[in-house]
Design a protein around this motif. Structure first.
Motif, mmCIF file in Angstrom:
data_model
loop_
_atom_site.group_PDB
_atom_site.id
_atom_site.type_symbol
_atom_site.label_atom_id
_atom_site.label_comp_id
_atom_site.label_asym_id
_atom_site.label_seq_id
_atom_site.Cartn_x
_atom_site.Cartn_y
_atom_site.Cartn_z
ATOM 1 N N LYS A 36 0.852 -1.189 0.000
ATOM 2 C CA LYS A 36 0.000 0.000 0.000
ATOM 3 C C LYS A 36 0.887 1.237 0.000
ATOM 4 C CE LYS A 36 -3.986 -2.167 0.880
ATOM 5 N NZ LYS A 36 -5.370 -1.847 0.766
ATOM 6 N N LYS A 37 0.432 2.280 -0.707
ATOM 7 C CA LYS A 37 1.220 3.500 -0.838
ATOM 8 C C LYS A 37 0.636 4.610 0.017
ATOM 9 C CE LYS A 37 2.872 4.375 -4.888
ATOM 10 N NZ LYS A 37 3.033 4.824 -6.291
ATOM 11 N N VAL A 38 1.505 5.241 0.816
ATOM 12 C CA VAL A 38 1.095 6.313 1.717
ATOM 13 C C VAL A 38 1.811 7.597 1.314
ATOM 14 C CG1 VAL A 38 1.041 7.100 4.119
ATOM 15 C CG2 VAL A 38 0.781 4.650 3.602
ATOM 16 N N LEU A 39 1.042 8.682 1.203
ATOM 17 C CA LEU A 39 1.600 10.006 0.957
ATOM 18 C C LEU A 39 1.668 10.728 2.295
ATOM 19 C CD1 LEU A 39 2.414 12.520 -0.708
ATOM 20 C CD2 LEU A 39 -0.040 12.907 -1.127
ATOM 21 N N THR A 40 2.865 11.161 2.683
ATOM 22 C CA THR A 40 3.024 11.922 3.918
ATOM 23 C C THR A 40 3.403 13.351 3.566
ATOM 24 O OG1 THR A 40 4.152 12.039 6.060
ATOM 25 C CG2 THR A 40 5.406 11.104 4.261
ATOM 26 N N VAL A 41 2.623 14.301 4.090
ATOM 27 C CA VAL A 41 2.795 15.714 3.764
ATOM 28 C C VAL A 41 3.086 16.481 5.052
ATOM 29 C CG1 VAL A 41 1.768 17.723 2.632
ATOM 30 C CG2 VAL A 41 1.060 15.415 1.938
ATOM 31 N N ASP A 42 4.288 17.030 5.150
ATOM 32 C CA ASP A 42 4.679 17.774 6.347
ATOM 33 C C ASP A 42 5.856 18.663 5.991
ATOM 34 O OD1 ASP A 42 5.659 18.503 9.047
ATOM 35 O OD2 ASP A 42 4.322 16.898 9.726
ATOM 36 N N ASP A 43 5.839 19.909 6.485
ATOM 37 C CA ASP A 43 6.952 20.810 6.195
ATOM 38 C C ASP A 43 8.175 20.512 7.059
ATOM 39 O OD1 ASP A 43 5.259 21.777 8.282
ATOM 40 O OD2 ASP A 43 6.310 23.687 8.238
ATOM 41 N N SER A 44 8.034 19.645 8.051
ATOM 42 C CA SER A 44 9.163 19.255 8.887
ATOM 43 C C SER A 44 9.853 18.032 8.290
ATOM 44 C CB SER A 44 8.691 18.923 10.306
ATOM 45 O OG SER A 44 9.707 18.247 11.014
ATOM 46 N N THR A 45 11.106 18.220 7.856
ATOM 47 C CA THR A 45 11.862 17.109 7.278
ATOM 48 C C THR A 45 11.990 15.960 8.266
ATOM 49 O OG1 THR A 45 13.102 18.673 5.921
ATOM 50 C CG2 THR A 45 14.055 16.486 6.176
ATOM 51 N N SER A 46 12.257 16.279 9.535
ATOM 52 C CA SER A 46 12.449 15.211 10.522
ATOM 53 C C SER A 46 11.163 14.403 10.741
ATOM 54 C CB SER A 46 12.966 15.768 11.845
ATOM 55 O OG SER A 46 12.060 16.699 12.385
ATOM 56 N N ARG A 80 8.733 13.991 8.476
ATOM 57 C CA ARG A 80 8.562 13.172 7.264
ATOM 58 C C ARG A 80 9.469 11.954 7.315
ATOM 59 N NH1 ARG A 80 9.191 17.829 4.454
ATOM 60 N NH2 ARG A 80 11.059 17.024 3.436
ATOM 61 N N GLN A 81 10.719 12.149 7.741
ATOM 62 C CA GLN A 81 11.661 11.034 7.809
ATOM 63 C C GLN A 81 11.215 9.996 8.828
ATOM 64 O OE1 GLN A 81 15.325 13.162 8.558
ATOM 65 N NE2 GLN A 81 15.834 13.279 6.380
ATOM 66 N N MET A 82 10.736 10.447 9.988
ATOM 67 C CA MET A 82 10.273 9.507 11.015
ATOM 68 C C MET A 82 9.049 8.731 10.540
ATOM 69 S SD MET A 82 10.811 11.780 14.506
ATOM 70 C CE MET A 82 9.370 11.073 15.232
ATOM 71 N N VAL A 83 8.114 9.410 9.915
ATOM 72 C CA VAL A 83 6.916 8.748 9.396
ATOM 73 C C VAL A 83 7.310 7.750 8.311
ATOM 74 C CG1 VAL A 83 4.776 9.093 8.075
ATOM 75 C CG2 VAL A 83 5.319 10.600 10.003
ATOM 76 N N ALA A 84 8.156 8.190 7.375
ATOM 77 C CA ALA A 84 8.583 7.315 6.276
ATOM 78 C C ALA A 84 9.308 6.090 6.810
ATOM 79 C CB ALA A 84 9.479 8.081 5.306
ATOM 80 N N PHE A 85 10.217 6.277 7.765
ATOM 81 C CA PHE A 85 10.952 5.154 8.341
ATOM 82 C C PHE A 85 9.993 4.166 9.009
ATOM 83 C CE2 PHE A 85 13.000 3.091 11.963
ATOM 84 C CZ PHE A 85 14.044 2.431 11.323
ATOM 85 N N THR A 86 9.060 4.696 9.791
ATOM 86 C CA THR A 86 8.094 3.847 10.495
ATOM 87 C C THR A 86 7.257 3.042 9.513
ATOM 88 O OG1 THR A 86 7.980 5.426 12.336
ATOM 89 C CG2 THR A 86 6.144 3.873 12.114
ATOM 90 N N LEU A 87 6.743 3.702 8.489
ATOM 91 C CA LEU A 87 5.871 3.027 7.531
ATOM 92 C C LEU A 87 6.636 2.063 6.626
ATOM 93 C CD1 LEU A 87 3.516 5.987 6.577
ATOM 94 C CD2 LEU A 87 3.002 4.067 8.091
ATOM 95 N N LYS A 88 7.811 2.480 6.156
ATOM 96 C CA LYS A 88 8.603 1.604 5.286
ATOM 97 C C LYS A 88 9.023 0.337 6.028
ATOM 98 C CE LYS A 88 10.419 5.145 2.181
ATOM 99 N NZ LYS A 88 11.595 5.965 1.810
ATOM 100 N N SER A 89 9.371 0.473 7.314
ATOM 101 C CA SER A 89 9.792 -0.698 8.076
ATOM 102 C C SER A 89 8.641 -1.680 8.280
ATOM 103 C CB SER A 89 10.394 -0.284 9.427
ATOM 104 O OG SER A 89 9.409 0.293 10.256
ATOM 105 N N ALA A 90 7.394 -1.195 8.112
ATOM 106 C CA ALA A 90 6.227 -2.059 8.224
ATOM 107 C C ALA A 90 5.747 -2.542 6.852
ATOM 108 C CB ALA A 90 5.103 -1.314 8.937
ATOM 109 N N ALA A 110 6.720 18.168 0.919
ATOM 110 C CA ALA A 110 7.147 19.129 1.930
ATOM 111 C C ALA A 110 6.100 20.184 2.276
ATOM 112 C CB ALA A 110 8.432 19.822 1.486
ATOM 113 N N ASP A 111 5.004 20.252 1.519
ATOM 114 C CA ASP A 111 3.926 21.191 1.837
ATOM 115 C C ASP A 111 2.658 20.761 1.112
ATOM 116 O OD1 ASP A 111 3.874 22.308 -0.854
ATOM 117 O OD2 ASP A 111 5.578 23.561 -0.297
ATOM 118 N N GLY A 112 1.577 21.469 1.396
ATOM 119 C CA GLY A 112 0.292 21.093 0.827
ATOM 120 C C GLY A 112 0.244 21.129 -0.686
#
Length: 121
Positions: free
Chosen positions: A3-13, A15-25, A33-35
């Motif tokens: 499944k593909k998830v789009l994460t939208v956040d202006d905070s790089t850290s 986005r990285q934490m969300v991406a790491f969490t989701l990719k590891s699952a 980086a923005d709307g």
């Protein structure tokens, strides 16, 4: 297929934490980086879930949700707010524009995965 998830956040850290969490699952993750970039990503590729912050430059999360919900392919796609905003008023505004759920930062990675699994498997 993952499944593909789009994460939208202006905070790089974040986005990285969300991406790491989701990719590891086992999820595929697309970042924006923005709307405005989030809407552009959603238009160029179909995603199964959108995670968006509220407070971002250019286009905030509520406007992103309203914009994406107007696209036929995203009428029923789950959209979760992941934000520091936690007031009932803001949550009501989120529901009014089509947010599926609400997570407050800082987020617990296990809780994020529980919610993601609940809405998209």
């Amino acid at each position: 297929m993952a499944k593909k998830v789009l994460t939208v956040d202006d905070s790089t850290s974040i986005r990285q934490m969300v991406a790491f969490t989701l990719k590891s699952a086992g999820y595929d993750v697309v970042e924006a980086a923005d709307g405005n970039a989030g809407v552009a990503q959603a238009k160029t590729q179909q995603v199964d879930l959108i995670l968006t912050d509220q407070n971002m430059p250019g286009m905030d999360g509520l406007t992103l949700i309203r914009t994406v919900r107007a696209l036929p392919q995203y009428v029923s796609t789950p959209i979760l707010m992941l934000t520091t905003e936690s007031s009932d008023t803001m949550k009501q505004q989120g529901r009014a524009v089509g947010a599926t759920g609400w997570l407050v930062k800082p987020f617990d990675p296990q809780k994020l995965l529980e919610v993601v699994r609940k809405v998209i498997g």
